[in-house]
Enzyme design. Structure first.
Site, mmCIF file in Angstrom:
data_model
loop_
_atom_site.group_PDB
_atom_site.id
_atom_site.type_symbol
_atom_site.label_atom_id
_atom_site.label_comp_id
_atom_site.label_asym_id
_atom_site.label_seq_id
_atom_site.Cartn_x
_atom_site.Cartn_y
_atom_site.Cartn_z
ATOM 1 N N ASP A 188 0.841 -1.204 0.000
ATOM 2 C CA ASP A 188 0.000 0.000 0.000
ATOM 3 C C ASP A 188 0.872 1.249 0.000
ATOM 4 O O ASP A 188 0.538 2.270 -0.624
ATOM 5 C CB ASP A 188 -0.896 -0.011 1.250
ATOM 6 C CG ASP A 188 -2.078 0.923 1.139
ATOM 7 O OD1 ASP A 188 -2.069 1.810 0.268
ATOM 8 O OD2 ASP A 188 -3.019 0.787 1.933
ATOM 9 N N HIS A 196 -7.943 -0.363 8.642
ATOM 10 C CA HIS A 196 -6.937 0.083 7.676
ATOM 11 C C HIS A 196 -7.230 1.567 7.432
ATOM 12 O O HIS A 196 -8.009 1.927 6.549
ATOM 13 C CB HIS A 196 -7.136 -0.767 6.415
ATOM 14 C CG HIS A 196 -6.208 -0.475 5.289
ATOM 15 N ND1 HIS A 196 -5.172 -1.306 4.940
ATOM 16 C CD2 HIS A 196 -6.169 0.532 4.398
ATOM 17 C CE1 HIS A 196 -4.548 -0.818 3.892
ATOM 18 N NE2 HIS A 196 -5.122 0.301 3.537
ATOM 19 N N CYS A 256 -3.786 4.990 -2.048
ATOM 20 C CA CYS A 256 -4.273 4.253 -3.218
ATOM 21 C C CYS A 256 -4.199 5.160 -4.440
ATOM 22 O O CYS A 256 -4.740 6.264 -4.425
ATOM 23 C CB CYS A 256 -5.709 3.783 -2.985
ATOM 24 S SG CYS A 256 -6.381 2.965 -4.436
ATOM 25 N N ASN A 269 -1.197 5.377 4.712
ATOM 26 C CA ASN A 269 -1.774 4.722 5.891
ATOM 27 C C ASN A 269 -1.297 5.425 7.157
ATOM 28 O O ASN A 269 -0.259 6.079 7.144
ATOM 29 C CB ASN A 269 -1.231 3.300 5.975
ATOM 30 C CG ASN A 269 -2.209 2.249 5.518
ATOM 31 O OD1 ASN A 269 -1.819 1.162 5.192
ATOM 32 N ND2 ASN A 269 -3.473 2.545 5.491
HETATM 33 C C1 LIG Z 1 -8.170 -5.744 -11.976
HETATM 34 C C2 LIG Z 1 -7.596 -5.055 -13.222
HETATM 35 C C3 LIG Z 1 -6.439 -5.860 -13.762
HETATM 36 C C4 LIG Z 1 -8.670 -4.958 -14.248
HETATM 37 O O1 LIG Z 1 -8.258 -4.077 -15.298
HETATM 38 P P1 LIG Z 1 -8.918 -4.155 -16.748
HETATM 39 O O2 LIG Z 1 -8.165 -3.221 -17.637
HETATM 40 O O3 LIG Z 1 -10.394 -3.959 -16.630
HETATM 41 O O4 LIG Z 1 -8.635 -5.667 -17.045
HETATM 42 P P2 LIG Z 1 -8.666 -6.569 -18.286
HETATM 43 O O5 LIG Z 1 -9.163 -7.890 -17.793
HETATM 44 O O6 LIG Z 1 -9.332 -5.899 -19.447
HETATM 45 O O7 LIG Z 1 -7.105 -6.702 -18.607
HETATM 46 C C5 LIG Z 1 -6.336 -5.620 -19.082
HETATM 47 C C6 LIG Z 1 -4.882 -6.045 -19.154
HETATM 48 O O8 LIG Z 1 -4.380 -6.322 -17.852
HETATM 49 C C7 LIG Z 1 -3.950 -7.672 -17.767
HETATM 50 N N1 LIG Z 1 -4.292 -8.156 -16.430
HETATM 51 C C8 LIG Z 1 -5.511 -8.386 -15.926
HETATM 52 N N2 LIG Z 1 -5.396 -8.790 -14.666
HETATM 53 C C9 LIG Z 1 -4.095 -8.792 -14.376
HETATM 54 C C10 LIG Z 1 -3.374 -9.119 -13.192
HETATM 55 N N3 LIG Z 1 -3.991 -9.524 -12.080
HETATM 56 N N4 LIG Z 1 -2.049 -9.015 -13.209
HETATM 57 C C11 LIG Z 1 -1.402 -8.609 -14.334
HETATM 58 N N5 LIG Z 1 -2.030 -8.294 -15.486
HETATM 59 C C12 LIG Z 1 -3.377 -8.391 -15.488
HETATM 60 C C13 LIG Z 1 -4.686 -8.394 -18.865
HETATM 61 O O9 LIG Z 1 -3.993 -9.565 -19.236
HETATM 62 C C14 LIG Z 1 -4.686 -7.331 -19.954
HETATM 63 O O10 LIG Z 1 -3.400 -7.283 -20.507
HETATM 64 P P3 LIG Z 1 -3.183 -6.775 -22.053
HETATM 65 O O11 LIG Z 1 -3.998 -7.736 -22.861
HETATM 66 O O12 LIG Z 1 -3.701 -5.354 -22.117
HETATM 67 O O13 LIG Z 1 -1.710 -6.869 -22.219
HETATM 68 C C15 LIG Z 1 -7.100 -3.625 -12.908
HETATM 69 O O14 LIG Z 1 -8.196 -2.871 -12.586
HETATM 70 C C16 LIG Z 1 -6.127 -3.570 -11.783
HETATM 71 O O15 LIG Z 1 -4.999 -4.072 -11.862
HETATM 72 N N6 LIG Z 1 -6.575 -2.951 -10.662
HETATM 73 C C17 LIG Z 1 -5.782 -2.952 -9.465
HETATM 74 C C18 LIG Z 1 -5.703 -1.566 -8.963
HETATM 75 C C19 LIG Z 1 -4.887 -1.587 -7.705
HETATM 76 O O16 LIG Z 1 -3.955 -2.351 -7.535
HETATM 77 N N7 LIG Z 1 -5.265 -0.677 -6.771
HETATM 78 C C20 LIG Z 1 -4.569 -0.539 -5.541
HETATM 79 C C21 LIG Z 1 -4.795 -1.672 -4.601
HETATM 80 S S1 LIG Z 1 -6.331 -1.603 -3.723
HETATM 81 C C22 LIG Z 1 -6.033 -0.487 -2.442
HETATM 82 O O17 LIG Z 1 -5.010 0.135 -2.393
HETATM 83 C C23 LIG Z 1 -7.032 -0.374 -1.356
HETATM 84 C C24 LIG Z 1 -6.634 -1.142 -0.071
HETATM 85 C C25 LIG Z 1 -6.610 -2.651 -0.317
HETATM 86 O O18 LIG Z 1 -5.314 -0.789 0.348
HETATM 87 C C26 LIG Z 1 -7.621 -0.833 1.052
HETATM 88 C C27 LIG Z 1 -7.941 0.648 1.236
HETATM 89 O O19 LIG Z 1 -7.003 1.460 1.424
HETATM 90 O O20 LIG Z 1 -9.121 0.964 1.197
#
Ligand SMILES: CC(C)(COP(=O)([O-])OP(=O)([O-])OC[C@H]1O[C@@H](n2cnc3c(N)ncnc32)[C@H](O)[C@@H]1OP(=O)([O-])[O-])[C@@H](O)C(=O)NCCC(=O)NCCSC(=O)C[C@@](C)(O)CC(=O)[O-]
Length: 322
Positions: free
Chosen positions: A19, A214, A247, A256
């Protein structure tokens, strides 16, 4: 460290390497992320977020997570949970052999639609559909799964969030088999009244023993909210050394609650965490220097200054003996 009964032990989840780093402009190479995590482990942190299997186009800071994990040592009971939001993430987790290095993953959703869309590019309902097979398959492979609900008090796009919505999502995650659900005040807008109201609502369906908090510290209430939860009976607190991060999809959100700040307060209130606070403060200084930014912690720099004063006094006393 004071000896306290088990019910006053607070499980700290150190979120700095995930994070924290995910929202920093400086992208640390794998070797430095490994060094960072090892320093945290040496300071006594047992649960340290190891990274995230997310799209490197979305969060380039977390690229190379599998390689980071492959250099970590679990021999002292350390755990390195990693984010795996979708099936592709879990596939990559297994394909890279990451189960050899960590036995814990985490899934996440949010209590507000607009944030969920910004963070996961889908509706809340679709994110639950997306994470369900991830949890099922992970449990079938004997992994531990942690759940996160984000925006539990407020959303950067929609404002106040209904506590009932948080309760509903936390229950879904627990019913799916998450061992714990961490309630994320993603943009740090809560205070002990609003955060407490939300916590009381969630606790109607999920026991406090299965909840974590968190709290981001955007407006300086992260310590107060976390302590409120602990005094109410929550025993899992997320924090990030030096108050790193936030985030990337929550505009304006700060890091955090700083680990040094919450641990300082907990220890002084008679809770135990297993963390060596002086050593943690040194890690906070090290990572802040490395990232070229001031620490967001209050306690960390104060402890470092005290360590320097104590060392100078000890040296003076030693010289006086000669
Ligand atoms: C979920 C997706 C991937 C959807 O993203 P998308 O663009 O809708 O996904 P897609 O299914 O269309 O895929 C797009 C591309 O990403 C690839 N892909 C698809 N999935 C993956 C994966 N897992 N790992 C690596 N690559 C991936 C997939 O293969 C494709 O590759 P391309 O064909 O363009 O080369 C995107 O929205 C994403 O990565 N989101 C994550 C965002 C993130 O990490 N945010 C921060 C963490 S959450 C947070 O901080 C909150 C928390 C937990 O701390 C609590 C709080 O504070 O409240």
């Amino acid at each position: 460290m004071a000896t306290v009964s088990d019910d006053r032990f607070v499980r700290i989840l150190e979120a700095g390497p995930r994070d924290g780093l995910q929202n920093e402009k400086t992208i640390l190479p794998v070797a430095e992320r490994v060094d960072f995590i090892r320093r945290l482990a040496n300071a006594g942190f047992k649960r340290i977020e190891g990274g995230a299997f997310v799209s490197p186009k979305w969060v380039p800071q977390m690229a190379g997570t599998a390689e980071v994990l492959s250099h970590l040592d679990q021999s002292h009971g350390n755990r390195y949970p990693v984010l795996t939001p979708n099936s592709k993430a879990l596939e990559l987790f297994f394909f890279t052999g990451s189960q050899k290095y960590t036995d814990e993953i985490a899934v996440f959703t949010a209590a507000s639609e607009s944030f969920n869309k910004a963070n996961l590019n889908c509706t809340i309902a679709d994110s639950v559909t997306m994470l369900t097979p991830v949890v099922e398959q992970a449990l079938a492979k004997s992994l531990r799964v942690r759940g996160y609900v984000s925006t539990v008090v407020g959303c950067p796009f929609e404002g106040a969030v209904a506590p009932e919505r948080v309760r509903e999502l936390a229950k879904i995650l627990i019913d799916l088999g998450c061992y714990e659900v961490s309630l994320g005040d993603t943009i740090g807008v809560g205070n002990p009244v609003t955060f407490g109201r939300m916590l009381n609502e969630v606790a109607k369906d999920v026991p406090l023993s299965k909840l974590g908090v968190h709290c981001h510290d955007t407006y300086g209430a992260g310590v107060a909210n976390s302590l409120f939860a602990v005094e109410a009976g929550v025993r899992a607190v997320d924090c990030a050394i030096a108050g790193l991060g936030g985030c990337p999809y929550a505009p304006g959100a700060k890091g955090n609650v700083a680990s040094e700040d919450i641990i300082y307060a907990l220890h002084n209130m008679g809770y135990a965490t297993g963390v060596d606070l002086d050593a943690a403060a040194q890690v906070g200084k090290w990572i802040s220097d490395r990232l070229g930014r001031p620490s967001a912690s209050r306690a960390g720099p104060a402890l470092i200054a005290k360590q320097a004063r104590d060392a100078a006094l000890a040296e003076k006393a030693e010289k006086a003996k000669l």
